[in-house]
Design an enzyme around this catalytic site. Structure first.
Site, PDB file in Angstrom:
ATOM      1  CB  THR A 123      -4.121   4.283 -22.303  1.00 25.32           C
ATOM      2  OG1 THR A 123      -3.995   4.470 -23.705  1.00 25.32           O
ATOM      3  CG2 THR A 123      -5.570   4.447 -21.889  1.00 25.32           C
ATOM      4  CD  GLU A 183      -4.559   4.579   0.568  1.00 24.05           C
ATOM      5  OE1 GLU A 183      -4.022   4.023   1.557  1.00 24.05           O
ATOM      6  OE2 GLU A 183      -5.781   4.692   0.403  1.00 24.05           O
ATOM      7  CE  LYS A 209      -6.235   3.035 -26.441  1.00 19.59           C
ATOM      8  NZ  LYS A 209      -6.513   3.666 -25.143  1.00 19.59           N
ATOM      9  NE  ARG A 255      -5.342  -3.931 -20.943  1.00 22.78           N
ATOM     10  CZ  ARG A 255      -5.766  -3.424 -22.103  1.00 22.78           C
ATOM     11  NH1 ARG A 255      -6.679  -2.480 -22.122  1.00 22.78           N
ATOM     12  NH2 ARG A 255      -5.293  -3.862 -23.251  1.00 22.78           N
ATOM     13  CE1 TYR A 280      -4.302   0.298  -0.428  1.00 16.48           C
ATOM     14  CE2 TYR A 280      -4.381  -1.502   1.155  1.00 16.48           C
ATOM     15  CZ  TYR A 280      -5.002  -0.722   0.183  1.00 16.48           C
ATOM     16  OH  TYR A 280      -6.300  -0.966  -0.172  1.00 16.48           O
ATOM     17  CG  ASP A 334      -7.793  11.087 -24.269  1.00 18.12           C
ATOM     18  OD1 ASP A 334      -6.785  10.386 -24.472  1.00 18.12           O
ATOM     19  OD2 ASP A 334      -8.876  10.622 -23.866  1.00 18.12           O
TER      20      ASP A 334
HETATM   21  N1  DSN Z   1     -11.101   1.278 -25.848  1.00 16.73           N
HETATM   22  C1  DSN Z   1     -10.107   2.181 -26.356  1.00 16.73           C
HETATM   23  C2  DSN Z   1     -10.052   2.148 -27.840  1.00 16.73           C
HETATM   24  O1  DSN Z   1     -10.074   1.073 -28.361  1.00 16.73           O
HETATM   25  O2  DSN Z   1      -9.989   3.182 -28.484  1.00 16.73           O
HETATM   26  C3  DSN Z   1     -10.227   3.546 -25.844  1.00 16.73           C
HETATM   27  O3  DSN Z   1     -10.680   3.558 -24.567  1.00 16.73           O
END
Ligand code: DSN
Length: 446
Positions: free
Chosen positions: A227, A51, A230, A236, A49, A200
């Protein structure tokens, strides 16, 4: 093998390793992580933990965790030329939610690309929690698939938003960040309130890190969310980069754009999350170090090159593409207009040959989200496995052969009657896929 490793879960993981090895991943938001990223994620750091933030924790025993989180922060800052990085968001959705919470009061206005135009669920879709809290106003795209900048500008002056958000999940152009920044400046002068510029960049963060896409933080934007799983090829998770003064996250600061890094830290914890996932943060740090290497620039460039070759070959074979091609890695195909078949049917048929992509609505799609007219695909995962231009031509050819089967079969159930034709393509895909191993999966394990 230990008794535990006989758990059915591990048998299913083996099946997933086989599925990933024998198929080709065309979903543009997916990728493969390295063995080292997997190793960090599967470590004892999950036991802790922590925090708070490095040096400012609510639990003892965080001396090692602090070093790891600090490494992740420093590497992320370096990758994106940011003043600050918050590496704790559990996902891209959490990252976006935290930024809204950091800057907005309930009822404040956020101007973002609408979901049907190619925006993301978390940019104000009515089904989300944030859409109930904030007033989202949506801008769209033009006929040629670009942001409708005139509409964005008009809506910005009309609604005087607290946030202007550029970002998308089905969009293939490079945004004109300077143009949007100029709009925010005008609105701030007119309204007397500061306007937060937020990008984003979940789909293209790896391209930015690899120098194959402009960086919004270099064009007047204060915040960028993404994210990490990707194009960045990490675990993730989510990440928030920002420009401004970094203060003590345990102390309140004034609500100014300059203080946005600290406002964001406070919005992530304790604002919207509890204990950070330090095993995932360690894996983010490992991925960021990989992304800082010169080879990552080659990877980013090749993603775009592969996407262009694939897009051109698809066009030659009769596929109609939204925006007539791509400027990043993302390709949106109008299969309804091209061949009279819908995206879900085509997605299901491609699944049978080991080519995975997703059905996707197009702007103003009569088929809606359940029977959309399009499919969305991209090249980040295939490029990680080492597929190049020759292989892109083969992917396009397989996609066309599956179209022909779909046209003949005319619906999903009738595909059963085309088993041998589909299996023949499946075998060709499998053979090629096995020549390009998935990082992190040892050949003897698959
Ligand atoms: N699910 C993702 C995508 O495939 O674009 C974005 O959150």
């Amino acid at each position: 093998m230990t008794a535990d490793a006989k758990d059915r879960v591990f048998e299913i993981i083996k099946l997933e390793e086989k599925r990933q090895s024998e198929g080709l991943e065309l979903i543009p938001s997916e990728n493969y992580v390295s063995a080292n990223v997997l190793k960090a994620m599967g470590s004892v750091l999950t036991n802790k933990y922590s925090e708070g933030y490095p040096g400012k924790r609510y639990y003892g025993g965080n001396e090692n965790i602090d070093q790891i989180e600090s490494l992740a922060i420093d590497r992320a800052k370096q990758l994106f030329n940011a003043d600050h990085a918050n590496v704790q968001p559990h996902s891209g959705a959490n990252a976006n939610e935290a930024v809204y919470y950091a800057w907005c009061q309930p009822g404040d206005t956020i101007l973002a690309m609408s979901l049907p135009a190619g925006g993301h669920l978390t940019h104000g879709s009515p089904v989300t929690r944030s859409a109930k809290v904030y007033n989202f106003v949506g801008y769209g795209v033009t006929e040629d698939g670009d942001i409708d900048y005139d509409e964005l500008e008009k809506l910005a002056h009309e609604h005087q938003p607290q946030v202007i958000l550029v970002g998308y999940s089905a969009f293939m152009k490079i945004p004109d960040f300077d143009r949007v920044a100029a709009v925010a400046k005008d609105v701030a002068e007119e309204s007397g309130h500061e306007v937060l510029l937020m990008a984003d960049m979940a789909h293209v963060a790896g391209l930015i890190a690899g120098g194959a896409h402009p960086n919004p933080l270099d064009h007047g934007f204060q915040v960028m969310t993404t994210t990490t799983h990707k194009t960045l090829r990490g675990p993730r998770g989510g990440l928030i980069l920002s420009k401004g003064v970094v203060g003590n996250p345990l102390k309140k600061v004034e609500h100014t754009l300059e203080n946005i890094p600290t406002l964001i830290d406070r919005a992530v914890f304790p604002g919207t999350q509890g204990g950070p996932l330090e095993h995932v943060i360690a894996a983010k740090a490992v991925a960021f170090e990989e992304d800082l290497q010169p080879e990552f620039h080659d990877y980013a460039r090749m993603i775009v090159e592969n996407a262009n070759v694939l897009a051109e070959e698809l066009k030659r074979l009769g596929f109609v593409l939204q925006g007539d091609g791509t400027e990043n890695h993302l390709i949106l195909v109008n299969v309804k207009q091209s061949f009279g078949i819908d995206g879900k049917f085509y997605e299901a048929a491609l699944d049978k040959v080991g080519l995975t992509l997703n059905a996707n609505a197009l702007p103003s799609d009569a088929g809606g989200a359940f029977r959309p007219s399009g499919v969305r695909l991209g090249t980040p995962a295939m490029t990680t496995r080492g597929l190049g231009q020759q292989e892109m031509m083969r992917v396009a050819e397989w996609m066309k052969r599956v179209v022909e089967i779909c046209i003949e079969a005319s619906d999903e159930e009738a595909l059963d009657g085309y088993e041998s034709e589909l299996e023949a393509i499946r075998e060709e895909v499998r053979k090629l896929a096995l020549d390009f191993p998935v990082p992190g999966i040892k050949p003897q394990d698959r």
